[in-house]
Design a protein around this motif. Structure first.
Motif, PDB file in Angstrom:
ATOM      1  N   ILE A  68      49.445  59.048  21.602  1.00 40.75           N
ATOM      2  CA  ILE A  68      50.834  58.575  21.607  1.00 40.75           C
ATOM      3  C   ILE A  68      51.353  58.479  20.173  1.00 40.75           C
ATOM      4  N   LYS A  69      50.523  57.945  19.278  1.00 42.06           N
ATOM      5  CA  LYS A  69      50.918  57.830  17.870  1.00 42.06           C
ATOM      6  C   LYS A  69      51.224  59.212  17.284  1.00 42.06           C
ATOM      7  N   GLU A  70      50.352  60.188  17.548  1.00 42.32           N
ATOM      8  CA  GLU A  70      50.559  61.539  17.037  1.00 42.32           C
ATOM      9  C   GLU A  70      51.822  62.156  17.633  1.00 42.32           C
ATOM     10  N   LEU A  71      52.064  61.935  18.921  1.00 40.87           N
ATOM     11  CA  LEU A  71      53.250  62.485  19.560  1.00 40.87           C
ATOM     12  C   LEU A  71      54.531  61.856  19.013  1.00 40.87           C
ATOM     13  N   ILE A  72      54.499  60.571  18.727  1.00 39.49           N
ATOM     14  CA  ILE A  72      55.669  59.904  18.140  1.00 39.49           C
ATOM     15  C   ILE A  72      55.963  60.487  16.760  1.00 39.49           C
ATOM     16  N   GLU A  73      54.907  60.696  15.961  1.00 40.78           N
ATOM     17  CA  GLU A  73      55.088  61.291  14.636  1.00 40.78           C
ATOM     18  C   GLU A  73      55.647  62.702  14.737  1.00 40.78           C
ATOM     19  N   ARG A  74      55.108  63.489  15.665  1.00 44.48           N
ATOM     20  CA  ARG A  74      55.584  64.872  15.853  1.00 44.48           C
ATOM     21  C   ARG A  74      57.035  64.879  16.326  1.00 44.48           C
ATOM     22  N   ASN A  75      57.379  63.972  17.228  1.00 48.53           N
ATOM     23  CA  ASN A  75      58.742  63.874  17.721  1.00 48.53           C
ATOM     24  C   ASN A  75      59.698  63.539  16.583  1.00 48.53           C
ATOM     25  N   GLN A  80      63.964  65.270  12.805  1.00 48.24           N
ATOM     26  CA  GLN A  80      64.462  65.507  11.447  1.00 48.24           C
ATOM     27  C   GLN A  80      64.775  66.982  11.234  1.00 48.24           C
ATOM     28  N   GLU A  81      63.882  67.841  11.706  1.00 47.83           N
ATOM     29  CA  GLU A  81      64.099  69.280  11.586  1.00 47.83           C
ATOM     30  C   GLU A  81      65.349  69.700  12.352  1.00 47.83           C
TER      31      GLU A  81
END
Length: 132
Positions: A68-75, A80-81
């Motif tokens: 979940i942490k990784e997905l939040i960061e990726r999101n 931003q992109e």
């Protein structure tokens, strides 16, 4: 040994097997006096299974928290992109994108509208001697 989708490994697996074998032996030779012992063994087995399940659940929760942490960061990165791309897009590109979103059609093949780096060429003739 698998217990409802949870894998039990190593020393604990051997302990459970021995416990269940002993329980089977008691059941085969059950007498009035061994009923209490059987109840105790069943309770021990259930406690052992419960502790294994709780351990496996805790492990799985930790893995899911990390995902979940990784997905939040990726999101966040993708948002931003997306914001950056929207600010850099021309009004025509945005209108074309909105039309594609509404119709559900895939984007067209990219065309090279952005010039690439200049290609540096060498002069055709080279002389090895000094020029006058």
């Amino acid at each position: 040994m698998r217990v409802r989708g949870v894998r039990v490994q190593g020393h604990d697996e051997m302990t459970m097997k021995l416990l269940f074998r002993e329980l089977e032996q008691h059941l085969k030779s059950s007498s009035g006096a061994s009923v209490v012992a059987i109840d105790n063994k069943i309770e021990q087995a259930m406690d052992l299974v419960k502790s294994h399940l709780m351990y496996a659940v805790r492990e799985e929760v930790e893995v899911l928290k990390e995902q979940i942490k990784e997905l939040i960061e990726r999101n966040s990165q993708l948002e931003q992109e997306n914001t950056l791309l929207k600010t850099l897009a021309s009004p025509e590109q945005m209108a074309q994108f909105q039309a594609q979103v509404q119709t559900g059609s895939p984007p067209p093949a990219p065309t090279s509208t952005v010039p690439g780096p200049p290609i540096l060429t060498q002069p055709a003739s080279h002389s090895s001697g000094p020029s006058a």
